[in-house]
Write a protein that holds these residues in place. Structure first.
Motif, short mmCIF file in Angstrom:
data_model
loop_
_atom_site.label_atom_id
_atom_site.label_comp_id
_atom_site.label_asym_id
_atom_site.label_seq_id
_atom_site.Cartn_x
_atom_site.Cartn_y
_atom_site.Cartn_z
N GLU A 516 0.78 -1.18 -0.16
CA GLU A 516 0.07 -0.04 -0.03
C GLU A 516 0.79 1.25 0.13
OE1 GLU A 516 -2.29 -0.27 3.38
OE2 GLU A 516 -3.74 -2.00 2.62
N GLN A 517 1.91 1.38 0.96
CA GLN A 517 2.85 2.41 0.87
C GLN A 517 3.64 2.77 -0.37
OE1 GLN A 517 2.55 4.47 3.24
NE2 GLN A 517 1.04 3.25 3.84
N ILE A 518 3.88 1.53 -1.30
CA ILE A 518 4.49 1.44 -2.48
C ILE A 518 3.77 2.45 -3.57
CG2 ILE A 518 5.43 0.37 -4.51
CD1 ILE A 518 7.19 -1.56 -2.31
N GLU A 519 2.59 1.95 -3.42
CA GLU A 519 1.42 2.43 -4.15
C GLU A 519 1.05 3.73 -4.01
OE1 GLU A 519 -3.29 1.44 -5.53
OE2 GLU A 519 -2.15 0.16 -4.11
N ALA A 520 0.95 4.13 -2.61
CA ALA A 520 0.73 5.63 -2.30
C ALA A 520 2.15 6.52 -2.62
CB ALA A 520 0.45 5.67 -0.89
N GLY A 521 2.89 5.95 -2.82
CA GLY A 521 4.52 6.75 -2.94
C GLY A 521 4.37 7.39 -4.36
N GLU A 522 5.53 8.18 -4.20
CA GLU A 522 5.96 9.06 -5.61
C GLU A 522 6.40 8.00 -6.61
OE1 GLU A 522 4.88 12.13 -6.07
OE2 GLU A 522 4.12 12.33 -4.14
N SER A 523 6.36 8.34 -8.01
CA SER A 523 6.91 7.61 -8.92
C SER A 523 8.46 7.65 -8.84
CB SER A 523 6.57 7.76 -10.37
OG SER A 523 6.84 9.35 -10.64
N ASP A 524 9.08 8.54 -8.59
CA ASP A 524 10.53 8.97 -8.34
C ASP A 524 10.82 7.75 -7.53
OD1 ASP A 524 12.88 10.58 -8.70
OD2 ASP A 524 12.74 10.32 -6.70
N VAL A 525 12.15 6.87 -7.58
CA VAL A 525 12.27 5.72 -6.71
C VAL A 525 12.79 6.45 -5.18
CG1 VAL A 525 12.70 4.09 -8.52
CG2 VAL A 525 14.50 5.28 -7.85
N GLU A 526 13.87 7.35 -5.67
CA GLU A 526 14.15 8.04 -4.30
C GLU A 526 13.19 8.35 -3.18
OE1 GLU A 526 17.59 11.04 -2.52
OE2 GLU A 526 17.56 10.53 -4.88
N GLN A 527 12.18 9.26 -4.05
CA GLN A 527 11.03 9.57 -3.05
C GLN A 527 10.49 8.42 -2.67
OE1 GLN A 527 8.56 13.17 -4.49
NE2 GLN A 527 10.65 13.42 -5.81
N LEU A 528 10.04 7.55 -3.40
CA LEU A 528 9.10 6.48 -2.99
C LEU A 528 10.06 5.73 -1.89
CD1 LEU A 528 7.05 4.18 -3.43
CD2 LEU A 528 8.68 3.13 -5.10
N GLY A 529 11.28 5.41 -1.81
CA GLY A 529 11.94 4.70 -0.92
C GLY A 529 11.99 5.42 0.41
N ARG A 530 12.16 6.64 0.60
CA ARG A 530 12.02 7.57 1.62
C ARG A 530 10.73 7.60 2.37
NH1 ARG A 530 16.74 9.65 2.19
NH2 ARG A 530 18.17 10.12 0.56
N VAL A 532 8.59 4.98 2.03
CA VAL A 532 8.19 3.47 2.71
C VAL A 532 9.15 3.70 4.12
CG1 VAL A 532 8.97 0.98 2.65
CG2 VAL A 532 7.78 2.30 0.69
N LEU A 533 10.49 3.98 4.09
CA LEU A 533 11.04 4.24 5.19
C LEU A 533 10.47 5.08 6.36
CD1 LEU A 533 14.79 4.68 4.14
CD2 LEU A 533 13.94 2.63 4.98
N ALA A 534 9.88 6.01 6.06
CA ALA A 534 9.38 6.97 7.01
C ALA A 534 7.85 6.39 7.48
CB ALA A 534 8.77 8.23 6.43
N ASP A 535 7.39 5.69 6.81
CA ASP A 535 6.14 4.96 7.21
C ASP A 535 6.52 3.82 8.14
OD1 ASP A 535 3.13 4.72 7.02
OD2 ASP A 535 3.48 2.58 6.56
N VAL A 536 7.51 3.04 7.81
CA VAL A 536 8.06 1.96 8.74
C VAL A 536 8.48 2.22 10.07
CG1 VAL A 536 9.71 0.01 8.87
CG2 VAL A 536 8.52 0.47 6.84
N ARG A 537 9.10 3.62 9.92
CA ARG A 537 9.80 4.05 11.31
C ARG A 537 8.52 4.42 11.79
NH1 ARG A 537 14.44 7.27 7.97
NH2 ARG A 537 16.10 5.74 8.14
N LYS A 538 7.53 5.12 11.51
CA LYS A 538 6.51 5.61 12.34
C LYS A 538 5.46 4.55 12.79
CE LYS A 538 1.90 7.96 11.52
NZ LYS A 538 0.96 8.73 10.61
#
Length: 558
Positions: A516-530, A532-538
């Motif tokens: 779900e977070q990958i789907e909700a993220g940006e298409s740019d992979v760097e923004q997408l990765g960050r 996902v990391l932010a959501d896991v940390r939260k």
């Protein structure tokens, strides 16, 4: 029927007990299973436990990564016994049945194996006992003041001069021989290791020549440790057990004292025993009180020595781990490759200082590039060593083989030739040709990566060609699947440290939330990765994680 339960020794919830009932229990990733394991590498219906007539069996349900019983792969229905260990991916479970229980439902008492001790079975003749479970402060000494003072000062001076256990034990006996001038022999009896049998760790004899046939009463030693009492034994000559077994001269014991050494938690570290052949000057009650006080001081000194030894070992280990962590970081890519039309993002965090997850970028001679992500079974230094070796094998194989599937098969064959104590590695290899934007994917027992299309749809890819983990079967032939990357498409590779990330309520992050977070993220992979990391940390907050976390994303620019 035998009552039984599974205990999770290693996995998402270590220590958890799962009660087993009659019939069939299915283990798998699906929440519909009787024993759900929400782990991405576990198949939806992975294995089954079957009870028939009080006998339990394990059966693999054609799982992707296999089921292992005591390090051997399960290929057919196999009977289980108490203590068996079942490995499902990185989830280690042990079976416990009522075979481990003794009378009255209590675990059977382990008999101490004391090499060189008299194998006596009766109750030793005891003249006096002294309870020392409350420590030295609870011992009210009635011995002659000069004797008490000499003993305690002597032992205190000797024990304060060293923190080495090998030096402390002889000093204890040296001090006692000065206090008890009638003593002929002295022993300090302990376990050299935590689970080792009791043995004499130090001894002292008044005479230069030692009687090889002299023995120590196992009954007295065990009674002192179990009861936490100092014991003054009777004259061996009056003990009818000795008359029935062997001649008195074989034992040469006339009077004996035995005092347990109790640590700060009240557990017996061992005993100090002193005996004499002097029939005119046997040990008395006041002597036993002195020995009990000395044993208490000795226990403190031994505890301090062990803590010192542990601290020294920990400092040395910490230096080694710091070096290993720097070396492992040096093996990971220092930066992402520069490939026209493509972007990259990566993240790595080990649960300990060193870990078994890894990722790598490999530039190939024909212009293609490979993204590799792996997860070694286990954690710590041993997993890191395997990771380092495998990364080298994979790089060489990719450079030597045109086909990614052939390269993984070659790396697996090389890796499996070594004795890695049944360790295995799950791995994903993605090879991209930037000129045609063709992606070739090989999956060695790993959870499928997630493909995010430009429109935002996310799906697992490559599950149908998943093979065995690296190191399980040396001649396994891997398959591959080809995909076409459209502008804006990206692929996310991850280890189970993400899907199994846990919060303070012991809830798992899970694959669905990750998708779900990958789907909700940006298409740019760097923004997408960050993102996902932010959501896991939260999600996890401050809760400490038990597994390594590795993430690698790459995608084609829009």
């Amino acid at each position: 029927m035998a009552m039984a339960y599974l205990k999770i020794e290693q996995g998402v919830d270590p220590g958890r007990r799962i009660e087993l009932s009659s019939g069939r229990a299915v283990i798998g990733r699906s929440s519909d299973c009787d024993i759900p394991l929400d782990v991405a590498a576990v198949s939806r219906q992975h294995a089954a436990l079957i009870e028939e007539g009080g006998q339990y069996f394990v059966e693999d349900l054609k799982s992707r990564n296999g089921t292992f019983l005591n390090d051997a792969q399960v290929v057919r229905r196999t009977p289980l016994k108490h203590g068996d260990r079942i490995l499902i991916c990185d989830q280690l479970l042990s079976l416990h049945t009522d075979e481990e229980m003794g009378l009255g439902g209590q675990a059977p008492k382990q008999e101490t194996s004391l090499a060189g001790l008299l194998d006596d079975t009766g109750t030793a003749s005891v003249m006096a006992t002294l309870d020392v479970s409350g420590g030295s402060a609870s011992i009210s000494l009635s011995a002659r003041p000069e004797v008490k003072l000499t003993a305690l000062v002597e032992i205190s001076n000797n024990l304060s001069k060293t923190l080495e256990l090998d030096e402390i034990l002889p000093k204890i006996l040296d001090s006692l021989f000065k206090v008890f001038v009638q003593a002929d022999r002295g022993f300090v009896i302990m376990r050299p290791e935590e689970d080792a049998p009791l043995v004499p760790m130090a001894d002292k004899y008044r005479k230069a020549s030692r009687d090889e046939r002299t023995r120590i009463s196992r009954t007295i030693v065990q009674q002192a440790m179990d009861s936490k009492q100092a014991i003054l034994s009777a004259d061996a000559a009056t003990d009818e057990r000795f008359g029935m077994a062997e001649s008195i001269s074989d034992f040469q014991i006339r009077s004996m004292m035995c005092a347990p050494m109790l640590n700060a938690d009240g557990d017996a570290l061992g005993v100090i025993q002193v005996d004499t052949n002097n029939q005119r000057n046997k040990f008395a009650n006041e002597d036993l009180e002195v020995l009990a006080a000395v044993a208490s001081q000795a226990a403190v000194a031994i505890d301090n020595a062990r803590m010192h030894e542990f601290a020294v070992e920990q400092r040395a280990l910490q230096r080694d781990l710091d070096l290993a962590a720097r070396m492992q970081r040096a093996l990971l890519p220092s930066r992402a490759p520069e490939v026209g039309g493509y972007r990259f993002f990566d993240y790595y965090e080990s649960a300990r200082q060193v870990g078994g997850d890894y990722y790598d970028y490999v530039m190939l001679a024909d212009g293609r590039f490979a993204v590799v992500l792996g997860d070694v079974a286990g954690k710590g230094v041993s997993a890191a060593i395997l990771m380092a070796r495998l990364s080298s094998d994979v790089r060489f194989s990719l450079a030597s083989e045109r086909s990614p599937a052939a390269a993984v098969s070659r790396a697996n064959h090389t890796f499996a030739q070594h004795d890695w104590a049944d360790r295995f590695v799950t791995m994903i290899v993605a090879v991209v040709d930037p000129s045609s934007h063709q992606l070739t994917l090989v999956n060695a027992g790993h959870m499928p990566p997630l493909l995010r299309q430009r429109c935002g749809d996310v799906k697992e890819v490559g599950d149908e060609i998943t093979g065995l983990p690296i190191g399980v079967m040396d001649d396994f032939e891997y398959e591959s699947i080809d995909l076409q990357l459209a502008p804006g498409d990206s692929l996310t590779l991850f280890t189970d440290g993400f899907s199994e990330a846990m919060n303070s309520s012991r809830d798992l992050y899970g694959l669905e939330r990750l998708a779900e977070q990958i789907e909700a993220g940006e298409s740019d992979v760097e923004q997408l990765g960050r993102h996902v990391l932010a959501d896991v940390r939260k999600f996890v907050g401050d809760f400490a994680q038990s597994d390594d976390m590795c993430l690698a994303c790459f995608g084609r620019n829009e």
